[in-house]
Design an enzyme around this catalytic site. Structure first.
Site, PDB file in Angstrom:
ATOM      1  N   LYS A   7      -3.640  -2.219   5.963  1.00 16.53           N
ATOM      2  CA  LYS A   7      -4.729  -3.085   5.539  1.00 16.53           C
ATOM      3  C   LYS A   7      -5.629  -3.445   6.716  1.00 16.53           C
ATOM      4  O   LYS A   7      -6.855  -3.506   6.592  1.00 16.53           O
ATOM      5  CB  LYS A   7      -4.151  -4.364   4.920  1.00 16.53           C
ATOM      6  CG  LYS A   7      -5.121  -5.095   4.004  1.00 16.53           C
ATOM      7  CD  LYS A   7      -5.370  -4.297   2.725  1.00 16.53           C
ATOM      8  CE  LYS A   7      -6.263  -5.063   1.769  1.00 16.53           C
ATOM      9  NZ  LYS A   7      -6.503  -4.310   0.536  1.00 16.53           N
ATOM     10  N   CYS A  62      -3.017  -4.915  20.747  1.00 19.23           N
ATOM     11  CA  CYS A  62      -1.801  -4.296  20.218  1.00 19.23           C
ATOM     12  C   CYS A  62      -2.136  -2.853  19.838  1.00 19.23           C
ATOM     13  O   CYS A  62      -3.134  -2.609  19.151  1.00 19.23           O
ATOM     14  CB  CYS A  62      -1.316  -5.066  18.986  1.00 19.23           C
ATOM     15  SG  CYS A  62      -0.052  -4.184  18.012  1.00 19.23           S
ATOM     16  N   CYS A 115       1.794 -10.332  19.734  1.00 20.10           N
ATOM     17  CA  CYS A 115       1.018  -9.820  18.603  1.00 20.10           C
ATOM     18  C   CYS A 115       1.518 -10.502  17.341  1.00 20.10           C
ATOM     19  O   CYS A 115       2.685 -10.327  16.965  1.00 20.10           O
ATOM     20  CB  CYS A 115       1.149  -8.309  18.468  1.00 20.10           C
ATOM     21  SG  CYS A 115       0.389  -7.665  16.953  1.00 20.10           S
ATOM     22  N   HIS A 128       4.112   1.398   2.283  1.00 18.52           N
ATOM     23  CA  HIS A 128       5.291   0.680   1.792  1.00 18.52           C
ATOM     24  C   HIS A 128       5.989   1.479   0.689  1.00 18.52           C
ATOM     25  O   HIS A 128       7.219   1.600   0.654  1.00 18.52           O
ATOM     26  CB  HIS A 128       4.882  -0.689   1.239  1.00 18.52           C
ATOM     27  CG  HIS A 128       4.169  -1.561   2.212  1.00 18.52           C
ATOM     28  ND1 HIS A 128       2.868  -1.981   2.011  1.00 18.52           N
ATOM     29  CD2 HIS A 128       4.548  -2.096   3.399  1.00 18.52           C
ATOM     30  CE1 HIS A 128       2.490  -2.745   3.018  1.00 18.52           C
ATOM     31  NE2 HIS A 128       3.486  -2.821   3.882  1.00 18.52           N
ATOM     32  N   HIS A 156       0.847  -1.194   0.000  1.00 20.39           N
ATOM     33  CA  HIS A 156       0.000   0.000   0.000  1.00 20.39           C
ATOM     34  C   HIS A 156       0.880   1.242   0.000  1.00 20.39           C
ATOM     35  O   HIS A 156       2.100   1.165  -0.153  1.00 20.39           O
ATOM     36  CB  HIS A 156      -0.990  -0.014   1.173  1.00 20.39           C
ATOM     37  CG  HIS A 156      -0.354  -0.143   2.533  1.00 20.39           C
ATOM     38  ND1 HIS A 156       0.537   0.781   3.041  1.00 20.39           N
ATOM     39  CD2 HIS A 156      -0.496  -1.093   3.505  1.00 20.39           C
ATOM     40  CE1 HIS A 156       0.906   0.431   4.256  1.00 20.39           C
ATOM     41  NE2 HIS A 156       0.304  -0.705   4.565  1.00 20.39           N
ATOM     42  N   CYS A 194       2.577  -7.922  14.574  1.00 23.77           N
ATOM     43  CA  CYS A 194       3.919  -7.355  14.766  1.00 23.77           C
ATOM     44  C   CYS A 194       4.992  -8.434  14.802  1.00 23.77           C
ATOM     45  O   CYS A 194       6.174  -8.119  14.695  1.00 23.77           O
ATOM     46  CB  CYS A 194       3.986  -6.560  16.062  1.00 23.77           C
ATOM     47  SG  CYS A 194       3.006  -5.047  16.091  1.00 23.77           S
ATOM     48  N   HIS A 219      -1.983  -2.621  15.726  1.00 24.48           N
ATOM     49  CA  HIS A 219      -2.947  -3.356  14.899  1.00 24.48           C
ATOM     50  C   HIS A 219      -4.364  -3.334  15.465  1.00 24.48           C
ATOM     51  O   HIS A 219      -5.297  -3.752  14.779  1.00 24.48           O
ATOM     52  CB  HIS A 219      -2.481  -4.806  14.714  1.00 24.48           C
ATOM     53  CG  HIS A 219      -1.250  -4.926  13.877  1.00 24.48           C
ATOM     54  ND1 HIS A 219       0.019  -4.921  14.417  1.00 24.48           N
ATOM     55  CD2 HIS A 219      -1.099  -5.023  12.535  1.00 24.48           C
ATOM     56  CE1 HIS A 219       0.896  -5.028  13.443  1.00 24.48           C
ATOM     57  NE2 HIS A 219       0.252  -5.086  12.294  1.00 24.48           N
ATOM     58  N   LYS A 262      -3.465   5.338  11.083  1.00 25.76           N
ATOM     59  CA  LYS A 262      -2.323   4.880  10.293  1.00 25.76           C
ATOM     60  C   LYS A 262      -2.830   4.069   9.108  1.00 25.76           C
ATOM     61  O   LYS A 262      -3.720   3.240   9.240  1.00 25.76           O
ATOM     62  CB  LYS A 262      -1.402   4.006  11.146  1.00 25.76           C
ATOM     63  CG  LYS A 262      -0.211   3.444  10.358  1.00 25.76           C
ATOM     64  CD  LYS A 262       0.439   2.267  11.063  1.00 25.76           C
ATOM     65  CE  LYS A 262       1.506   1.634  10.187  1.00 25.76           C
ATOM     66  NZ  LYS A 262       2.005   0.371  10.725  1.00 25.76           N
TER      67      LYS A 262
END
Length: 542
Positions: free
Chosen positions: A320, A166, A141, A35, A32, A144, A169, A317
């Site tokens: 996905k 987490c 997690c 990255h 996405h 992570c 996430h 943030k």
């Protein structure tokens, strides 16, 4: 993978390379904007250093082991290797090619050149007494791939009330208890603090450095470096019931990709990295665990760990898991690849969080790219065509106005080179270049060449020639300076100015050449090519 052109540049192959890496990205899904943001930043940085005439090595790749990959593959009813192969082939590599990423290597952690060296590295640490067997229980997690400290967790709300989540996430952690092997990370706290003190620029930005220093000062726990509850990973060489912790595996890519344990000459001329570009959510792995592993092995630590901020959409943030993932192609299909490369580095200060919006992108595209830069190139080419038949005239009547342009260019080159090449201040460097573009636009507005053209005297013709040469030569320098950021657009401008005939390929131009006034040869054929930044159509609807 794009070629670097080092042969043409004549860089000393025995010299230490300017080595830049991105994180190796998890292939649990397609890439996405987040990255691509880091990868484009690394590409601009390395292209800039190539244009300094330096030997450069730019590494990116994919992280293909761990529980998260295994579960994603299972959910898609394929093996982990099949899942990784599909994503790398169909999503990751094609995107980097689409975005003109000139990486020198692409490392996959499932490659034998990597896995063999990882086992050797870990075996060596074990033989040195840096690794021991023990047990561990704690919140983990999977997203992570990390055990979390209780203080790091947040309380769930709504359907997740009563659970610990987490913070990245926003998903419940799992309580794991297993027998593992541990790296004696706790013994490296003082050495790491000494590293941070003697090299204040080791971690950037300053806020990231302070966070890591405070974390290490609280005391480090030994690091679990193996997992025994699943088998998708690199086997621990002395105990095949365990696989090596995915982060230990992943971090070692920065060494294995440049010849660790396999090509001594390449390793010596490349390692360690000058700059590791990372997202701030993986900063501790790179600024604490990675240098500690290197210190334990007697290897040099990287020059700098530079953490970029998060791309935010609606205050969240971009990821996905948060359903805010946007494909880069959604934007490049509308704005173009070069504008995409430019926008995120221009709009967001590297190291800080930044919000993305379609409206902001469109406004900056129209104002800065189309109106300021693209329109300048079109006007200059059109006037050279109209008044001089497309042949660039010589400047024979320089005055104070031209001297101001010369000085403005020198200032812009120095600022951009310092900010992009040294400080990783991409926004500041791009702004310095566009301040010069605005200066040239102002110069043309003030000099009014369309009025000067009405003066048919020798003095009038000389003045008109000088104005248009000055503007064209300024654009020649801009094409060089923006080539690392917008290579396709810069090439179009280079061709339009007829620079190839006298100066050679744009890829061979140096940053320092940009500041040398008068390189564009009078007599060059200037043509008005395609519009550099076409008018945007309406925003597409879903």
């Amino acid at each position: 993978m794009a070629a670097t052109g080092l042969e043409k540049q004549g860089a000393d192959e025995n010299a230490k390379a300017f080595y830049v890496s991105t994180p190796i990205y998890y292939v649990n899904d397609a890439p996405h904007l987040g990255h691509a943001y880091t990868t484009v930043a690394g590409d601009v940085l390395t292209r800039w250093h190539r244009q300094r005439g330096e030997k450069v090595w730019y590494l990116t790749g994919t992280d293909e082991h761990g529980q998260k990959i295994m579960r994603t593959a299972e959910a898609n009813d394929v093996t982990p290797q099949e899942w990784c192969d599909k994503l790398v082939t169909e999503a990751w590599k094609p995107l980097w090619e689409h975005l003109n990423i000139a990486n020198d290597d692409f490392i996959r952690t499932t490659e034998k050149r990597h896995t063999d060296r990882v086992q050797e590295f870990v075996q060596d640490l074990y033989d040195k007494g840096e690794i021991y067997k023990g047990g561990y229980e704690g919140p983990y997690c999977v997203g992570c791939e990390e055990y979390k400290l209780p203080g790091d967790l947040i309380d769930g709300e709504g359907p997740l009330e009563g659970q610990k989540l987490c913070p990245i996430h926003k998903k419940p952690v799992e309580l794991l208890k297993e027998e593992n092997y541990f790296f004696k990370l706790s013994e490296y706290g003082d050495k790491l603090l000494a590293l941070y003190e003697t090299n204040p620029g080791f971690i950037q930005p300053e806020s990231a450095r302070n966070e890591v220093v405070n974390f290490v000062k609280q005391g480090l726990q030994d690091l679990s470096i193996s997992r025994s509850t699943f088998d998708w990973g690199v086997k621990v060489p002395w105990d095949d019931k365990h696989v090596i912790y995915v982060w230990v595996d992943a971090l070692l890519n920065y060494a294995t990709a440049v010849g660790y344990g396999a090509d001594e000459q390449k390793f010596a001329s490349t390692f360690p990295a000058n700059v590791h570009l990372v997202g701030k959510d993986i900063l501790r792995f790179h600024a604490v665990i990675w240098p500690a592993m290197l210190l334990a092995q007697g290897l040099p630590v990287p020059g700098r760990i530079a953490a970029n901020g998060w791309l935010m959409v609606g205050g969240e943030k971009m990821s996905k898991s948060n359903l805010t993932g946007i494909k880069p192609q959604d934007l490049t299909s509308h704005f173009g690849v070069d504008a995409y490369r430019w926008y995120f580095l221009r709009a967001i200060a590297f190291g800080s969080d930044g919000s993305f919006s379609w409206e902001d992108f469109a406004a900056r595209y129209t104002s800065e790219l189309a109106n300021d830069y693209g329109n300048l190139a079109s006007r200059v080419a059109a006037m050279v065509g109209k008044y001089f038949g497309g042949e660039l005239p010589a400047a024979t009547a320089d005055g104070d106005a031209e001297q101001a342009i010369h000085e403005g260019l020198a200032k812009a080159v120095a600022a951009a080179d310092r900010k992009i090449g040294e400080e990783l201040d991409f926004q500041g460097g791009i702004l310095a270049i566009f301040d010069f573009v605005k200066q040239v636009n102002g110069y043309i507005t003030e000099q009014e060449p369309w009025k000067v053209a009405k003066d048919d005297s020798p003095e009038g013709k000389a003045r008109l020639a000088t104005i248009l040469y000055t503007a064209a030569e300024a654009l020649r320098a801009v094409a060089v300076l923006l080539n690392p950021v917008m290579p396709e657009t810069s090439q179009k401008l280079w061709d339009s100015l007829g620079a190839q005939a006298s100066l050679g390929a744009l890829a061979d131009q140096r940053i320092e050449d940009a500041a040398t006034w008068g390189r564009l040869a009078p007599g060059a054929t200037v043509t008005k090519g395609a519009v550099l930044f076409p008018r945007l159509e309406e925003k597409p609807t879903a």
